[in-house]
Design an enzyme around this catalytic site. Structure first.
Site, PDB file in Angstrom:
ATOM      1  N   CYS A   1      39.371  56.430  31.479  1.00  0.00           N
ATOM      2  CA  CYS A   1      38.010  56.888  31.693  1.00  0.00           C
ATOM      3  C   CYS A   1      37.678  56.626  33.160  1.00  0.00           C
ATOM      4  O   CYS A   1      38.390  55.916  33.849  1.00  0.00           O
ATOM      5  CB  CYS A   1      37.048  56.116  30.808  1.00  0.00           C
ATOM      6  SG  CYS A   1      37.559  56.079  29.087  1.00  0.00           S
TER       7      CYS A   1
ATOM      8  N   ARG B   1      40.617  61.622  35.418  1.00  0.00           N
ATOM      9  CA  ARG B   1      40.953  60.382  34.709  1.00  0.00           C
ATOM     10  C   ARG B   1      40.695  60.487  33.206  1.00  0.00           C
ATOM     11  O   ARG B   1      41.230  59.702  32.426  1.00  0.00           O
ATOM     12  CB  ARG B   1      40.121  59.217  35.272  1.00  0.00           C
ATOM     13  CG  ARG B   1      40.417  58.903  36.711  1.00  0.00           C
ATOM     14  CD  ARG B   1      39.634  57.684  37.136  1.00  0.00           C
ATOM     15  NE  ARG B   1      40.115  56.503  36.438  1.00  0.00           N
ATOM     16  CZ  ARG B   1      40.986  55.646  36.934  1.00  0.00           C
ATOM     17  NH1 ARG B   1      41.475  55.830  38.136  1.00  0.00           N
ATOM     18  NH2 ARG B   1      41.372  54.594  36.247  1.00  0.00           N
TER      19      ARG B   1
ATOM     20  N   TRP C   1      37.684  59.356  28.009  1.00  0.00           N
ATOM     21  CA  TRP C   1      38.899  59.783  27.311  1.00  0.00           C
ATOM     22  C   TRP C   1      38.892  58.969  26.021  1.00  0.00           C
ATOM     23  O   TRP C   1      39.113  57.761  26.042  1.00  0.00           O
ATOM     24  CB  TRP C   1      40.134  59.469  28.161  1.00  0.00           C
ATOM     25  CG  TRP C   1      41.425  59.998  27.596  1.00  0.00           C
ATOM     26  CD1 TRP C   1      41.952  61.240  27.798  1.00  0.00           C
ATOM     27  CD2 TRP C   1      42.359  59.285  26.774  1.00  0.00           C
ATOM     28  NE1 TRP C   1      43.153  61.345  27.137  1.00  0.00           N
ATOM     29  CE2 TRP C   1      43.429  60.169  26.495  1.00  0.00           C
ATOM     30  CE3 TRP C   1      42.396  57.999  26.230  1.00  0.00           C
ATOM     31  CZ2 TRP C   1      44.515  59.807  25.712  1.00  0.00           C
ATOM     32  CZ3 TRP C   1      43.486  57.639  25.449  1.00  0.00           C
ATOM     33  CH2 TRP C   1      44.528  58.534  25.199  1.00  0.00           C
TER      34      TRP C   1
ATOM     35  N   ASN D   1      35.350  51.113  30.704  1.00  0.00           N
ATOM     36  CA  ASN D   1      36.728  51.623  30.607  1.00  0.00           C
ATOM     37  C   ASN D   1      37.566  50.534  29.959  1.00  0.00           C
ATOM     38  O   ASN D   1      37.416  49.368  30.309  1.00  0.00           O
ATOM     39  CB  ASN D   1      37.332  51.857  31.999  1.00  0.00           C
ATOM     40  CG  ASN D   1      36.734  53.034  32.694  1.00  0.00           C
ATOM     41  OD1 ASN D   1      35.930  53.749  32.121  1.00  0.00           O
ATOM     42  ND2 ASN D   1      37.128  53.222  33.941  1.00  0.00           N
ATOM     43  N   GLY D   2      38.472  50.914  29.084  1.00  0.00           N
ATOM     44  CA  GLY D   2      39.336  49.914  28.454  1.00  0.00           C
ATOM     45  C   GLY D   2      39.105  49.903  26.960  1.00  0.00           C
ATOM     46  O   GLY D   2      38.513  50.833  26.400  1.00  0.00           O
TER      47      GLY D   2
ATOM     48  N   GLU E   1      62.518  65.456  32.994  1.00  0.00           N
ATOM     49  CA  GLU E   1      61.255  65.701  33.698  1.00  0.00           C
ATOM     50  C   GLU E   1      60.830  67.171  33.574  1.00  0.00           C
ATOM     51  O   GLU E   1      59.645  67.481  33.398  1.00  0.00           O
ATOM     52  CB  GLU E   1      61.407  65.282  35.172  1.00  0.00           C
ATOM     53  CG  GLU E   1      60.246  65.622  36.095  1.00  0.00           C
ATOM     54  CD  GLU E   1      58.920  64.977  35.712  1.00  0.00           C
ATOM     55  OE1 GLU E   1      58.871  64.186  34.761  1.00  0.00           O
ATOM     56  OE2 GLU E   1      57.905  65.323  36.350  1.00  0.00           O
TER      57      GLU E   1
ATOM     58  N   LYS F   1      57.312  68.350  32.034  1.00  0.00           N
ATOM     59  CA  LYS F   1      56.344  69.187  32.767  1.00  0.00           C
ATOM     60  C   LYS F   1      55.936  70.387  31.918  1.00  0.00           C
ATOM     61  O   LYS F   1      54.764  70.720  31.826  1.00  0.00           O
ATOM     62  CB  LYS F   1      56.928  69.694  34.089  1.00  0.00           C
ATOM     63  CG  LYS F   1      56.962  68.747  35.232  1.00  0.00           C
ATOM     64  CD  LYS F   1      55.639  68.365  35.836  1.00  0.00           C
ATOM     65  CE  LYS F   1      55.032  67.172  35.154  1.00  0.00           C
ATOM     66  NZ  LYS F   1      55.478  65.854  35.469  1.00  0.00           N
TER      67      LYS F   1
ATOM     68  N   GLU G   1      53.692  69.303  28.938  1.00  0.00           N
ATOM     69  CA  GLU G   1      52.373  68.828  29.358  1.00  0.00           C
ATOM     70  C   GLU G   1      51.419  69.950  29.717  1.00  0.00           C
ATOM     71  O   GLU G   1      50.264  69.938  29.318  1.00  0.00           O
ATOM     72  CB  GLU G   1      52.524  67.996  30.635  1.00  0.00           C
ATOM     73  CG  GLU G   1      52.863  66.575  30.445  1.00  0.00           C
ATOM     74  CD  GLU G   1      52.906  65.897  31.792  1.00  0.00           C
ATOM     75  OE1 GLU G   1      52.168  64.930  31.953  1.00  0.00           O
ATOM     76  OE2 GLU G   1      53.677  66.323  32.668  1.00  0.00           O
TER      77      GLU G   1
ATOM     78  N   HIS H   1      76.170  66.674  20.043  1.00  0.00           N
ATOM     79  CA  HIS H   1      75.976  65.569  19.096  1.00  0.00           C
ATOM     80  C   HIS H   1      74.722  65.771  18.244  1.00  0.00           C
ATOM     81  O   HIS H   1      74.231  64.811  17.648  1.00  0.00           O
ATOM     82  CB  HIS H   1      75.898  64.240  19.849  1.00  0.00           C
ATOM     83  CG  HIS H   1      77.146  63.925  20.607  1.00  0.00           C
ATOM     84  ND1 HIS H   1      78.356  63.699  19.989  1.00  0.00           N
ATOM     85  CD2 HIS H   1      77.386  63.857  21.941  1.00  0.00           C
ATOM     86  CE1 HIS H   1      79.284  63.474  20.910  1.00  0.00           C
ATOM     87  NE2 HIS H   1      78.718  63.577  22.099  1.00  0.00           N
TER      88      HIS H   1
ATOM     89  N   LYS I   1      44.957  61.005  33.589  1.00  0.00           N
ATOM     90  CA  LYS I   1      45.830  60.762  34.730  1.00  0.00           C
ATOM     91  C   LYS I   1      46.363  59.346  34.760  1.00  0.00           C
ATOM     92  O   LYS I   1      47.517  59.109  35.045  1.00  0.00           O
ATOM     93  CB  LYS I   1      45.058  61.062  36.015  1.00  0.00           C
ATOM     94  CG  LYS I   1      45.867  60.903  37.296  1.00  0.00           C
ATOM     95  CD  LYS I   1      46.937  61.964  37.396  1.00  0.00           C
ATOM     96  CE  LYS I   1      47.822  61.811  38.604  1.00  0.00           C
ATOM     97  NZ  LYS I   1      49.066  62.588  38.434  1.00  0.00           N
TER      98      LYS I   1
HETATM   99  C1  F6R Z   1      53.530  63.130  33.700  1.00  0.00           C
HETATM  100  C2  F6R Z   1      52.610  62.058  33.986  1.00  0.00           C
HETATM  101  C3  F6R Z   1      52.727  60.805  33.195  1.00  0.00           C
HETATM  102  C4  F6R Z   1      52.783  59.622  34.166  1.00  0.00           C
HETATM  103  C5  F6R Z   1      52.787  58.291  33.388  1.00  0.00           C
HETATM  104  C6  F6R Z   1      52.929  57.115  34.328  1.00  0.00           C
HETATM  105  O1  F6R Z   1      53.262  64.258  34.485  1.00  0.00           O
HETATM  106  O2  F6R Z   1      51.781  62.172  34.837  1.00  0.00           O
HETATM  107  O3  F6R Z   1      53.832  60.815  32.364  1.00  0.00           O
HETATM  108  O4  F6R Z   1      53.934  59.751  34.940  1.00  0.00           O
HETATM  109  O5  F6R Z   1      51.598  58.183  32.678  1.00  0.00           O
HETATM  110  O6  F6R Z   1      51.908  57.095  35.275  1.00  0.00           O
HETATM  111  P1  F6R Z   1      52.012  56.220  36.562  1.00  0.00           P
HETATM  112  O7  F6R Z   1      53.107  56.762  37.418  1.00  0.00           O
HETATM  113  O8  F6R Z   1      50.675  56.331  37.217  1.00  0.00           O
HETATM  114  O9  F6R Z   1      52.321  54.826  36.122  1.00  0.00           O
END
Ligand code: F6R
Length: 607
Positions: free
Chosen positions: A2, A27, A73, A99-100, A480, A484, A487, A503, A602
């Protein structure tokens, strides 16, 4: 997850709060709200949806003495107007944003109910407002300090009381909070993007710090209410870095920024004269690094995938056993910390709870943990035992792109340093530097071909399932790439080692499950080509990211995207770029909210 913003000062408070929340929307973005006091009463507006929905629900400019806002969030309680923050007590005299997570909120709530409190929301956060109201005796700081020991969990909190108008009290434990210091105005925020356009002077609060602000100044306290002094630090991000700057989305902007961000990650960190690298923040001389017998890396999500590549590279090139692990798993496995093991905690935001808590657990066991973060002043950056900043600039799109390639860059520089103090000679060191320094211009070349990836996306976005397959250094690029795509486009995608499909996952292959193969011209190329043939034999559609001029791969694949020929170690940079762009365009074709995909946030500050 949040976002919090608070303001005391002469500007129109509703404008400052809404603009701050707009900056923090990445966020968390399921609902938002603001509360503003004019000295007599609070005006509170809360709205489910985006910040623009909140903005249209605010009837006109709301002026006053102080205000707090929040973008949510959801963790406890559905996404509704009522569950949006700020929350208040039954008298309406206390307002809070949080937040939390308050883990013991059920117990606190039933005790408060017995004392006559009525609850209006399903959230865990509301108990805080009721507790403050119960313990308030004319001093908000004191009441809050009495409440904190009752709370089990994490919080970044901003609180106001009607009897002390013009004052905001903030406190943190596990969720970030920063104070922005202006001339005759003060800001509180969960990250600096909300305050950057007004002030560059910031105080990053530590867990247990409490701050009390009015427009005329601030005071910081420890948990015993002793006043403590904190350093003001300069925010070095520029405002254009948090704007889209002509791009339709932050994700596209950040993909394009990689030419510069990779350069920034190695600039000043490579030395041709000594054919090695230098990472000052590690605070480790070659003689210290010589004692390192093992490297362990903890991270989550995209940062974890960058870490897998980092570990692979360190082991292969520097010949030191290295391993990447999910931070969420490390924390609870009672990890063994051996002497001479060097740890890295890798996190773009520097706030990811899983990584932060795992780092603390390792430190408790005596580990030296270095941080690899992008956000300056973030908790992991401050609590680690040395570290390196990515210097990527703010990453606003929820899906991480440029942070990934900057994390790789740091791992490459670190590998060079480790290898050079052991067995790597000057010539090989220079080769390595040359290859790394070429990457930004090669990325630039690739970015000229994004139209090809757009065409590819137009052809494939209707498929519902994908496999991403790669090996060696590019195995984690496949992971990755799949992440991507899921997501941002919500297309289901799985990343695997190309060798692993036989496998199990090969059972999924049919005409409607395309496989995207990553095929650099490295030692494993032949084997990957065999894996492609296995898929083709089962009527699977094949997309390949291959190296310019690789006709054999082009002939097997249904579609191919070429990357420039490169040093074989550098392909992860060149292969991840088209995966990012492909995911971006698939999401565009599907009309997704690219920068703020559903259900995501984020910076994941809860476990
Ligand atoms: C993927 C993404 C998340 C972050 C993960 C870790 O696009 O953004 O998977 O990589 O939440 O976040 P950080 O790097 O901020 O610890």
């Amino acid at each position: 997850m949040c976002g919090i913003v608070g303001y005391c000062g002469p500007r129109v408070i509703s404008d400052i709060l809404i603009e701050g929340l707009r900056r923090l929307e990445y966020r968390g973005y399921d609902s938002a709200g603001i509360s503003i006091t004019d000295g007599d009463e609070f005006t509170t507006v809360k709205k489910k949806g985006k910040i623009k929905d909140l903005a249209s629900a605010v009837p006109q400019e709301i002026d006053g003495l102080a205000g707090i806002g929040h973008t949510r969030w959801a963790t406890h309680g559905e996404v509704t107007d009522t569950n949006a923050h700020p929350h208040t007590d039954n008298s309406g005299k206390v307002v809070i944003v949080h937040n939390g997570i308050i883990e013991n909120y059920e117990a606190l709530k039933s005790r408060l109910k017995q004392n006559g409190h009525r609850f209006m929301t399903q959230t865990d956060s509301e108990v805080i407002a009721h507790l403050i109201a119960e313990l308030y005796a004319g001093d908000l700081e004191k009441a809050l300090l009495e409440v904190l020991p009752l709370l089990k969990g994490t919080y970044g909190l901003a609180v106001m009381h009607q009897d002390e108008p013009g004052k905001i009290v903030g406190v943190r434990n596990g969720s970030p909070l920063v104070l922005g210091v202006g001339e005759d105005e003060m800001f509180l925020a969960s990250d600096v993007t909300a305050i950057l356009q007004y002030t560059r002077d910031a105080i990053y609060l530590n867990d247990g710090d409490l701050v009390s602000v009015t427009k005329d100044g601030y005071k910081t306290f420890d948990v015993h209410h002793n006043e403590v002094s904190k350093n003001i630090e300069q925010i070095n991000w520029e405002i254009n870095q948090i704007e889209k700057d002509g791009f339709p989305h932050f994700m596209e902007k950040e993909i394009f920024e990689q030419v510069e961000s990779i350069k920034r990650a190695f600039t000043g960190r490579l030395n041709r004269d000594s054919a090695t690298g230098h990472l000052g923040g590690l605070d480790m001389e070659p003689r210290d690094l010589l004692t390192v017998q093992r490297v362990k890396i903890i991270a989550a999500g995209t940062s974890y995938y960058a870490s897998i590549i980092g570990a692979y590279l360190i082991e292969r090139i520097a010949r030191i056993p290295a391993q990447a692990e999910l931070s969420s798993e490390v924390r609870y496995k009672n990890p063994i910390v051996e002497p001479n093991t060097l740890y890295f905690a890798v996190s773009q935001s520097g706030e990811t709870a899983d990584t932060l808590y795992a780092m603390r657990e390792l430190q408790r066991k005596g580990a030296r943990v270095l941080g690899l973060c992008n956000v300056v002043g973030s908790t992991i950056a401050r609590e680690s035992d040395g570290g390196v900043y990515l210097h990527s600039g703010p990453e606003i799109a929820v899906a991480s792109t440029k942070a990934f390639t900057s994390q790789l860059t740091i791992f490459y520089v670190f590998t060079l340093i480790l290898a050079r103090i052991r067995h790597m000679g000057v010539e090989d060191g220079l080769d390595f530097i040359n290859a790394l320094e070429k990457v930004p211009s090669q990325i630039g070349e690739l970015l000229k071909k994004t139209e090809e990836l757009k065409t590819l996306a137009k052809k494939y976005y209707t498929y519902e399932n994908f496999l991403f397959l790669g090996r060696g250094l590019n195995y984690a690029v496949a992971l990755e790439g799949a992440l991507k795509l899921k997501e941002v486009s919500y297309i289901h995608a799985e990343g695997y080692s190309a060798a692993e499909i036989k496998h199990g996952p090969i059972a999924l292959i049919n005409e409607s499950t395309p496989s995207l193969f990553i095929v650099p011209d490295d030692a494993l190329r032949e084997k990957v080509i065999s894996n492609m043939k296995e898929v083709k034999a089962r009527k699977g559609r094949l997309i390949a990211f291959a190296v310019e001029g690789d006709d054999e791969v082009a002939n097997i694949a249904d579609d191919v995207f070429f990357v420039p020929k490169s040093h074989e170690l550098m392909y992860p940079f060149l292969m991840v770029l088209p995966a990012q762009v492909f995911a971006y365009y698939c999401a565009i074709e599907l009309g997704r909210n690219v920068d703020q995909p559903r259900n995501l946030a984020k910076s994941v500050t809860v476990e």
